[in-house]
Design a protein around this motif. Sequence first.
Motif, short mmCIF file in Angstrom:
data_model
loop_
_atom_site.label_atom_id
_atom_site.label_comp_id
_atom_site.label_asym_id
_atom_site.label_seq_id
_atom_site.Cartn_x
_atom_site.Cartn_y
_atom_site.Cartn_z
N GLY A 460 0.80 -1.22 0.00
CA GLY A 460 0.00 0.00 0.00
C GLY A 460 0.83 1.26 0.00
N GLU A 461 2.04 1.19 0.55
CA GLU A 461 2.90 2.37 0.63
C GLU A 461 3.66 2.63 -0.67
N ILE A 462 4.03 1.57 -1.36
CA ILE A 462 4.89 1.70 -2.54
C ILE A 462 4.11 2.29 -3.70
N VAL A 463 4.74 3.22 -4.40
CA VAL A 463 4.14 3.79 -5.61
C VAL A 463 4.58 2.91 -6.79
N LEU A 464 3.63 2.21 -7.40
CA LEU A 464 3.92 1.26 -8.46
C LEU A 464 3.73 1.89 -9.83
N GLU A 465 4.59 1.51 -10.77
CA GLU A 465 4.38 1.89 -12.16
C GLU A 465 3.18 1.12 -12.71
N HIS A 466 2.66 1.59 -13.84
CA HIS A 466 1.45 0.97 -14.38
C HIS A 466 1.64 -0.50 -14.71
N ASP A 467 2.77 -0.83 -15.34
CA ASP A 467 3.03 -2.23 -15.68
C ASP A 467 3.11 -3.09 -14.42
N MET A 468 3.70 -2.53 -13.39
CA MET A 468 3.83 -3.26 -12.14
C MET A 468 2.47 -3.44 -11.47
N LYS A 469 1.60 -2.45 -11.59
CA LYS A 469 0.25 -2.59 -11.04
C LYS A 469 -0.48 -3.76 -11.71
N THR A 470 -0.27 -3.90 -13.01
CA THR A 470 -0.92 -5.00 -13.72
C THR A 470 -0.39 -6.34 -13.23
N TYR A 471 0.91 -6.43 -13.05
CA TYR A 471 1.51 -7.69 -12.58
C TYR A 471 1.01 -8.03 -11.17
N VAL A 472 0.94 -7.03 -10.31
CA VAL A 472 0.45 -7.26 -8.95
C VAL A 472 -1.01 -7.70 -8.98
N ALA A 473 -1.80 -7.08 -9.86
CA ALA A 473 -3.21 -7.46 -9.96
C ALA A 473 -3.35 -8.91 -10.41
N GLU A 474 -2.52 -9.34 -11.35
CA GLU A 474 -2.58 -10.71 -11.83
C GLU A 474 -2.28 -11.71 -10.72
#
Length: 979
Positions: A460-474
């Motif tokens: 929740g604290e880390i600011v993720l790049e968009h590609d990383m957000k997708t990977y985390v969502a998967e």
Amino acid sequence: MSSVATEDSEHYNSMELGSPPHVTSPPISESKQAGNTPPSRSDFLLSLSTKVDIATELVAKCSNGAQAVPDDEVKSYIKQLEGVIRSMADDLRDIPVSMESLSGEMIHVGLQINGQCDTDQNKLENPSTPRTEMREGTSSVSESQRENKGGDIPPMANYLLGMYDGTQRNDCQSSNILPQIADTLQPAYQSFFCPLTKKIMDDPVTIDTGLTYEREAIAEWFERSKDGSDNIVCPVTRMDVKEAALSSNAALRYTIKEWKERNEAARIRIASSALSLATSEAMILDAIKELQFLSQSRRFNKEQMHTIGITRLLTQFLQHKSMTVRCEALELLRVLAEDEDGKVIIARTRALTRTIKLMSSYSSPERHAAVSFLLELSKSELFLEKIGRTPGGILILITMKYNKDADPFAAERAEEALKNLEKLPKNTKCMAENGFVEPLLDHLIDGTEEVQTEMVSYLGEIVLEHDMKTYVAERASNALIKMVSDGSSVIRKEAFRALVQISSHPPNSKMLLDAGVVPIMIEEIFARRIQNEPLESKEEAAAILANILDSDLDMDKIQVNKHGHTITSHYSIYNIVHLLKYSTQQELNVNLVKILLSLTKLPKPLATVVSVIKEIEVHQGIIEFLNSTMEELATVAAKLLIVLASHMGHTIAAGLCKIQGQPEGLVKNYDTDRMTEKQAVSVNLIAKIPHQNAPLNLALLHQGTVPIILSRIQEILRGEGRATSSKYTGYYLEGLVGVLVRFTTSLFDQEILNMALSRNLTSVFTDLLVRTGGSSEVQRLAAVGLQNLSSQSARLSRPPADIKKSTKMSFFAKSSSGSQRDGRMTLLCCPTHRGVCSSSTTFCLLESRAAERLLGCLESENPEVVEAALSAIITLLDDGVDAEGSVRALSELGAVRSVLGVLKVHREEGVMQRGLWLVERFLEKGGDKLAREVSHDKVLTTVLVSAFHRGDGNAKKMAENILRHLHRILNFSTNSFVM
């Protein structure tokens, strides 16, 4: 006195006389080999002491008389001295084990004599050199030591300086200088060597003949002997061996072991001295390679290196100018760090920082050595936190890991190091911050509840790049949703934060929807009530839902509960609006408004939203959000009101006028330092509310907004101030122009009319036709404003009372023929409005030269701009004006060609209707000459035929009329059938 001592005394006496010594007594080693009884301790010391005295006397003679004694005699002294030293060396090499404790002291004496001999030899070879002068090639370290100790260099240091004096070789070469020195200090007995291998034995065994061999070597000899003949013979004596039995020689093995320990200890001390001196790269490399060998032979050697300070000393060589030295030092440090004691010592130095710096080296050997050393350090808990908090440590490791194709070795080592660093949760967070989230997700999914709580808080604290957000969502969507549903209050809070960030990337909405997040969020917003649980969960649930709806999903298919309700149903929208009406939490209100704003993208839910807002009467609350101190809430509220303005604009206008500081606040609030989205959206809200709302227009006028609007338009067009460079500047300009346009719809009010005349809005809009600030919407709005102003020109124009009709006709003739217009003639009469016109008194498009710029707008690629420009031009040919005069004036400006060009390019309904209307008007009022010009355009005929076939009612009728004017269709009038 023993015979050895007597003979040594005789040698000394002969030396006194200047004759060369003839040492007849054999050294101790020779006596031993001859089978004599080894000398006693006292005899040995006495013999050695006598030789030391002889050597000291010879050295004194060389030192004191080198300048006065002839060279030949000095050389004789030196030759005698060499003989004595050789004899001493033979004795020292064969010291019995019982006298081993004497070796260190005796060798120390020998090194002192050797050092003095070096000095005397140098004086003999360079008699003119002063004693204090340094030899060529002597290092700065040696020079410093001489200065610090008054010329008294330690024997070992002096010996090493002499051995490496002038030594030059390539980095890849190595020498046996240091091992040879150690062998001199701790010489091996002949009995240590295997007769077959010629190497010191590790496992000595004795055979029938009484000789000792290395077990492996003699066993192999016996095997070969069996294959070749019936008899097995001793390799040395060639005697038959009756039985091939091997008896372990434990005493010799123990003796060899002790000797190796002493020898290795001496080698370590010598290498340590060489590292301390470090007078040349060759010396350093020899010392490091010697230590590398010794560190791998016995664990105790590494402990000794730690104890005498070699480990700490080595870290200094990580800054050496030679890359080879740095690489070798890293490799040795890696070996020394294999035990915890080495890591503890290294942790107290700056080795870690230097190593991380070397990991970025362009040289692959250096890079490999550095990452291998770091890998070893990462195996200790002592370094887990140190590596993590060292700037660049984890980042460089991650970079190496991802560059597997370029450097597989470094990638493999880096991956192993990162795996070790995962043990510390803070490192896992640091990895995620630097783009490597796999460890965090692994612990999040499979860890204990405590670990999961820590990992999800990091996520929740880390600011993720968009590609990383997708990977985390998967990978983590299901786990996070489960935490929200079943977790404790703490873990739910952190899981909500993580889902808010993941859902903020629109492509993730489908994954979250498939994971079942929407029903859970709906339940959280409307139904869930847990005592003492923070209210933030409701806000975050609304934020997640708002993010999902902001994507391109089919909202009609998004189920919100098991009863079949969708997010666009009346049930869902009613509950959202109802909650918005009674909510006092600004964060929650922001997201509820965002949800409604997303629902208004589709026609059906838009109608439901409008209906429910009217039903619950929540519009006033939304309007009050405009005064919120929370900028985001004010912004989204203005956006929603803009959408609602076309359905309930007058209600919104009335509500605005009821709020303190409004509606003028939406225009006046302005930050000169930066342009914000709130400012741009606010002024556009005023522009989008139906323009004909007179109370709102008068309220804006009475609050002094017009001067502010005009001033800011000019500031933006001139590019003044930092606020003009914002990405919202263009949208803000569109809003300002839109507010000006709304005044032109209320010109029936005398106050507004007077303002428009005094501010010369015709000139303002005319200028905006070309100075658009890069916005086609500004151009369209300017054309709309000119259309509204021009519609009042006929009413405002007044014919001059003292001008006769003939004068007017003369003016018309001159105007239509294209003669010059001077100021007097322009003021006489307008060809369109049949009176005195100007831009500042009647808004006349011809006199303000706005018509020319409107015709220029017809070349725009934007059909909305073209349609607005055509609408403004139509006001010059509409009812209530002199259409014939207008046609002549417009023809002179090339209007006919411009309008025909529009019909060839654009097929939009609004553009086609207005273009055809103008062409029909031109043909009706322009006479035969203009008709011939139009008829010659063959492309127009094709356009007209197409409109006649496929156009709507109005377009088809106008196309038919034009074709009839061009005689392409028969005119079936009554007169045509008169016989």
